[in-house]
Design an enzyme around this catalytic site. Structure first.
Site, PDB file in Angstrom:
ATOM      1  N   GLU A   1      -9.618  -3.733  -6.180  1.00  9.34           N
ATOM      2  CA  GLU A   1      -8.978  -2.404  -5.442  1.00  9.34           C
ATOM      3  C   GLU A   1      -9.356  -1.121  -6.251  1.00  9.34           C
ATOM      4  O   GLU A   1      -9.004  -1.186  -7.278  1.00  9.34           O
ATOM      5  CB  GLU A   1      -7.525  -2.881  -5.133  1.00  9.34           C
ATOM      6  CG  GLU A   1      -7.459  -3.974  -4.148  1.00  9.34           C
ATOM      7  CD  GLU A   1      -5.978  -4.130  -3.619  1.00  9.34           C
ATOM      8  OE1 GLU A   1      -5.517  -2.886  -3.000  1.00  9.34           O
ATOM      9  OE2 GLU A   1      -5.239  -4.936  -3.947  1.00  9.34           O
TER      10      GLU A   1
ATOM     11  N   SER B 155       0.916  -1.238  -0.041  1.00  5.49           N
ATOM     12  CA  SER B 155       0.169  -0.017  -0.172  1.00  5.49           C
ATOM     13  C   SER B 155       0.957   1.093  -0.013  1.00  5.49           C
ATOM     14  O   SER B 155       1.727   1.615  -0.808  1.00  5.49           O
ATOM     15  CB  SER B 155      -0.933   0.112   1.059  1.00  5.49           C
ATOM     16  OG  SER B 155      -2.029   0.894   1.106  1.00  5.49           O
TER      17      SER B 155
ATOM     18  N   HIS C 211      -7.896  -5.105  -0.077  1.00  7.17           N
ATOM     19  CA  HIS C 211      -6.581  -4.595  -0.029  1.00  7.17           C
ATOM     20  C   HIS C 211      -5.793  -5.046   1.394  1.00  7.17           C
ATOM     21  O   HIS C 211      -6.517  -4.973   2.546  1.00  7.17           O
ATOM     22  CB  HIS C 211      -7.010  -2.932   0.093  1.00  7.17           C
ATOM     23  CG  HIS C 211      -5.502  -2.177   0.020  1.00  7.17           C
ATOM     24  ND1 HIS C 211      -4.743  -1.993  -0.868  1.00  7.17           N
ATOM     25  CD2 HIS C 211      -5.205  -1.657   1.206  1.00  7.17           C
ATOM     26  CE1 HIS C 211      -3.829  -1.037  -0.643  1.00  7.17           C
ATOM     27  NE2 HIS C 211      -4.134  -1.044   0.836  1.00  7.17           N
TER      28      HIS C 211
END
Length: 292
Positions: free
Chosen positions: A233, A139, A263
């Protein structure tokens, strides 16, 4: 709805995240509430003992017999996350033969861009004094990993041997088509949440600054990169475009799009088969380039 090819654990995780996390990260209750929602706490203790580093904020998870070292950059939208939360991920890589260091980089909004990048640069340089380590991140940490490589190359410093990026946030301007098309599919994020986190981190800096949104940087001369992302996502195109641009620049890149996973699914390695698959493939990829 999750893909029918997703595991039961993935489908249940999506439902739980949609119900308990997504409403709190969309920004309506403010940045502090969003950060708390992202700073997940699992119901079991973190896996394995960790070793504090005497010089750099963060912690080590050591392998029994190390074949190399790995710098792992945690996610959390630049506002949340910690090495402690990612001990299970670090432990997985340690079992694969890496001494893993997860730095505790400074978080927004108290510490804005480029504080996080400055911190991970310093951590990387300490490890690289004994030879370039491998690099991984998820991320926001995945975006930091890519930005770190661009900074290292620009400064003429040794690059990592290879990098594994999980759903990297590489475009803080949210210009990818998936940021619109997956708005209702992503069980955690909304475009509003992405914009809130980006502005909390950047302050007045440009959304397209290449040290914040490295997707827009020059991707030539980088080490081999593995990228894993979920098909639903909002950040899907942050990975898809990264793979396309890296390949066009001559950088070796492997992209895998997983169906039906939320995610950050790698955090669920204790119960989700897709998480274990992703981490196994990433560890094997990095091990191909580790020489000690």
């Amino acid at each position: 709805m999750a893909s029918p090819s997703a595991s039961l654990a993935a489908r249940l995780s999506r439902a739980c995240l949609r119900r308990s996390v997504r409403p709190r990260v969309n920004g309506e209750a403010g940045a502090e509430a969003a950060a708390r929602a992202l700073d997940l706490r699992w119901p079991w203790p973190p896996a394995g003992a960790a070793e504090a580093d005497p010089e750099t904020a963060g912690e080590w998870i050591r392998a029994r017999s190390a074949r190399g070292r790995l710098l792992y950059l945690h996610g959390g939208a630049f506002m949340a996350g910690s090495p402690r939360l990612y001990r299970s991920t670090a432990r997985f890589f340690a079992k694969a033969g890496f001494d893993v260091f997860t730095p505790a980089y400074r978080l927004a909004p108290e510490h804005r861009f480029p504080a996080a990048l400055d911190d991970v640069t310093a951590a990387y340089q300490r490890l690289a004094a004994h030879g370039p380590p491998a690099l991984a991140g998820d991320s926001a940490g995945g975006g930091l990993a890519l930005a770190l490589m661009l900074r290292l190359r620009a400064r003429g410093l040794p690059l990592p041997r290879a990098a594994a990026l999980f759903s990297p946030w590489t475009d803080l301007s949210a210009s990818g088509a998936s940021a619109r098309d997956n708005e209702g599919k992503d069980p955690i994020f909304t475009r509003r949440a992405l914009r809130l986190a980006a502005r909390q981190y950047l302050g007045e800096a440009s959304l397209r600054d290449t040290e914040a949104s490295p997707l827009f940087g020059d991707l030539t001369g980088l080490p081999p990169i593995l990228v894993h992302v979920g098909e639903d996502e909002l950040l899907l195109d942050d990975s898809r475009r990264l793979a396309e641009r890296a390949a066009a620049a001559g950088t070796a890149v492997e992209l895998t799009i997983f169906p039906g996973v939320p995610h950050g699914w790698q955090l669920g390695a204790a119960f989700m088969p897709e998480a274990r698959q992703s981490l196994r493939e990433a560890a094997a990829f990095l091990a191909r380039f580790a020489t000690g």
